[in-house]
Structure formats: C-alpha cells, structure tokens
Motif scaffolding. Structure first.
Motif, PDB file in Angstrom:
ATOM      1  N   SER A 128       0.850  -1.197   0.000  1.00 21.20           N
ATOM      2  CA  SER A 128       0.000   0.000   0.000  1.00 21.20           C
ATOM      3  C   SER A 128       0.880   1.241   0.000  1.00 21.20           C
ATOM      4  CB  SER A 128      -0.886   0.003   1.246  1.00 21.20           C
ATOM      5  OG  SER A 128      -0.093   0.264   2.388  1.00 21.20           O
ATOM      6  N   THR A 129       0.221   2.395  -0.049  1.00 23.24           N
ATOM      7  CA  THR A 129       0.971   3.657  -0.087  1.00 23.24           C
ATOM      8  C   THR A 129       1.114   4.290   1.294  1.00 23.24           C
ATOM      9  OG1 THR A 129      -1.086   4.818  -0.587  1.00 23.24           O
ATOM     10  CG2 THR A 129       0.297   4.211  -2.453  1.00 23.24           C
ATOM     11  N   GLU A 130       0.965   3.475   2.335  1.00 28.70           N
ATOM     12  CA  GLU A 130       1.158   4.000   3.701  1.00 28.70           C
ATOM     13  C   GLU A 130       2.607   4.402   3.888  1.00 28.70           C
ATOM     14  OE1 GLU A 130      -0.715   0.749   6.095  1.00 28.70           O
ATOM     15  OE2 GLU A 130      -0.927   2.395   7.519  1.00 28.70           O
ATOM     16  N   LEU A 131       2.797   5.597   4.449  1.00 30.97           N
ATOM     17  CA  LEU A 131       4.148   6.146   4.536  1.00 30.97           C
ATOM     18  C   LEU A 131       4.784   5.875   5.907  1.00 30.97           C
ATOM     19  CD1 LEU A 131       3.489   9.513   2.716  1.00 30.97           C
ATOM     20  CD2 LEU A 131       4.533   7.467   1.790  1.00 30.97           C
ATOM     21  N   LEU A 133       5.413   7.714   8.400  1.00 36.33           N
ATOM     22  CA  LEU A 133       5.013   8.512   9.566  1.00 36.33           C
ATOM     23  C   LEU A 133       4.527   7.620  10.702  1.00 36.33           C
ATOM     24  CD1 LEU A 133       2.903  11.225   7.758  1.00 36.33           C
ATOM     25  CD2 LEU A 133       5.098  11.602   8.876  1.00 36.33           C
TER      26      LEU A 133
END
Lengths: 255, 85
Positions: A128-131, A133
């Motif tokens: 996924s595109t979870e970063l 942070l």
C-alpha cells in the motif's frame, strides 16, 4: 582532478551557472518525488467532497497547494539561518572564508544515506501507499483532512504536510540554497522559482487531473500501482544528486 | 486498572451515512448511492443477527464485499481510505 580547466574560458561562466542550476533542479525533483503532500491532497479531496460543494473543494485544494509552496520557500529560507549559525560557530574556533566545500561534501554523504533510507523505510508496507510517519501523526493528519472546512485550515495543512517531510527535504533544500548562493543575483530568482514550481508540480498535475473529471479512486490506484517505482525513483534521484555534486562540484573544484 | 472502552455501535443508519459520504466523494448519483447504502446496511444487519460475536474487521470485510457488487471504485476507496498516507 580539475577537469573544469578543459572548458574554454568564454563558456566557463555559462557552464558554472548550469552546474549549480542543475543541482537546484535535481533537488527540486527529489522533493517532487516525495509522496506525503500528494497523499494529503487526495485526503483533502476525499474529506472535502463528502461535505462541501465542488467549488469549495477546489478553493481548499488551491489553498493547500499554496501552503505547500510557502513551506518549501520557508525551508529554503531557513537553510540560510542554519548555514550562518554553523558558519558562526565554526568561525569562532577556526576562522574560515567559506564552508561551501565542507557543506557540499557532507551533503553528498547524507544524500547517499537518505537514498538507502528512502528505499528501505519510506513506505511502511510493500502493498500500500502507507508512509513512514508514526501512526499517531498519520491518524492526526487523516482526522484534520476529514474536518477541513476553511481555506486557512487547508493552507495550514499544506504547511504541515511539507513540514512533516522535513527529514527527507532538508538536505536537498540545503544543497539548493548552497547552489543558489553561487549563482549571480539575476539568476537566483529564476533558481528559486524553478525550485518552488518543480516541488509543487505533482500537486498541480493532480489538481488538474481531478478537475478534468477523474475521481480520487483512479489517482489512488495509480499511486498504489506505481509506489515501488516512486520509491526506487526517489532513491535514484538522491544518488544522482550525490554523484553529481561529487563529480562536478567537489572534484571539479568549483567551490 | 484502566476501564475497557465501550465497543463501537454498528447501527445501520451510521453505515448508510458512511457509505453515502464515500459515494459523494466519487460523484456517484444520489439515488444510486442511497440504494447501495440501503442494500449493504440490510446485509450487515442480517449478518449481525446471525453472528452474535463479530469484529470490526468482519463488518468492514462484509461491507467491502457487498460494495464490490455495485461499484468497484466505492469499494476500493472504502477499503483503502486509511492507507492513502
């Protein structure tokens, strides 16, 4: 090695300016390839379209993009303060004329580290595109984006998202500042404009694409499909900038 | 010892409102969005009647699988809204 002596004298100034402008351009490419501000824009559309009219959503998006640009400019400006602070401290113990050589060398090393960090840690998950942070920060941002209702809030969120990317932005911004210092004053403004426009270019393209009728699901699918490519690209940009600085500026003895 | 927080309420009206809000972000026509939300809410209601113990993830998976039948973009956004950043 002083390969710069191979360049004819009449072209040397042009070559010199091109080298430093290229550093500014490469630094702006790095900043443009980072994903938090683009994800923030999508979250803004997601949160706002559910509650507000299209016109209001568009004005909130414009305010958000302005906020991102202002923060990029402030980071560039703050590099001047950091540079002067370090120069003052070092000059106190050992007077020097300029620290550009040392700063460029240190920045090249940091860029290589950042390339590795961006390859390994920038995205949380491979699917996924979870970063990177912390979850408290990303939950805070998601909540704020879902509640945004005024232009000043959208502007502040633009400032905040760029600020949260500071660990990945600061070194390229510092290099861009150092390079701008080496340019003639009439080209500095062009360099600053180039840096700011390139750094918000993905946001402008996304905004235009959404304005033409695409929905956020299409954009998010595209981001998810290409997130590995962006991760590799960001790392490559860091490497390219490091090698560029080592070859053209440090080994070329341009500072 | 810290008191355990109350489990969230899964009322059909809340699920309908959530789906309608997501549908609005994708510019899905209102009538179509209302019919999707009512169908999905009724499926979740009957699932809850037959399964006394459920998790949040079970309900979310059920909603997504039902949304997939009507609108793939809506199901996609509902599934991935927490992973955009």
């Amino acid at each position: 090695m002083y390969w710069a002596s191979l360049i004819p004298e009449e072209n040397f100034l042009l070559f010199y300016n091109l080298i430093f402008l290229s550093v500014v351009f490469l630094a702006s490419l790095i900043v443009a390839s980072l994903q938090l501000d683009l994800g923030g824009l999508l979250l803004l559309y997601h949160g706002s379209r559910g509650h507000h009219s299209r016109g209001k959503t568009r004005s909130l998006a414009s305010s958000y993009i302005c906020g991102s640009m202002v923060m990029q400019f402030l980071i560039l400006g703050s590099c001047a303060v950091v540079y002067q602070l370090i120069y003052s401290v070092i000059s106190f113990f050992h007077p020097v004329l300029s620290l550009s050589d040392e700063f460029f060398s240190a920045s090249a090393g940091l860029l290589i580290s950042l390339a590795l960090v961006s390859w390994l840690f920038y995205y949380r998950s491979a699917r996924s595109t979870e970063l990177w942070l912390p979850s408290s920060v990303s939950n805070f941002l998601r909540r704020k984006f879902s509640e945004v209702s005024t232009r000043i809030e959208a502007f502040s969120l633009g400032l905040l998202t760029v600020f949260f990317e500071l660990p990945f932005i600061f070194v390229p911004a510092f290099l861009a500042y150092n390079s701008l210092l080496s340019l003639p004053s009439n080209i500095i403004i062009f360099g600053v404009t180039l840096y700011l426009l390139m750094s918000i270019l993905p946001l402008l393209i996304c905004r235009l694409y959404l304005k033409k009728g695409a929905n956020i699901a299409n954009v998010q699918r595209w981001r998810e499909k290409n997130h590995r490519f962006f991760r590799i690209l960001t790392g490559i940009f860091y490497f390219i900038l490091a090698i560029f600085i080592i070859v053209f500026i440090i080994m070329g003895e341009l500072v | 010892m810290k008191p355990r927080p109350n489990p969230p309420l899964f009322l059909p009206i809340l699920i309908r409102a959530d789906i309608l809000r997501e549908a609005r972000t994708l510019d899905i026509p209102t009538g179509f969005a209302i019919s999707i939300s009512e169908s999905v809410a009724s499926v979740v209601e009957s699932y809850l009647k037959n399964h006394p113990v459920v998790t949040e993830l079970d309900i979310k998976s059920l909603i997504i699988s039902e949304l997939e039948k009507y609108h793939t973009d809506l199901a996609y956004i509902y599934r991935n809204r927490d992973t955009i950043i």
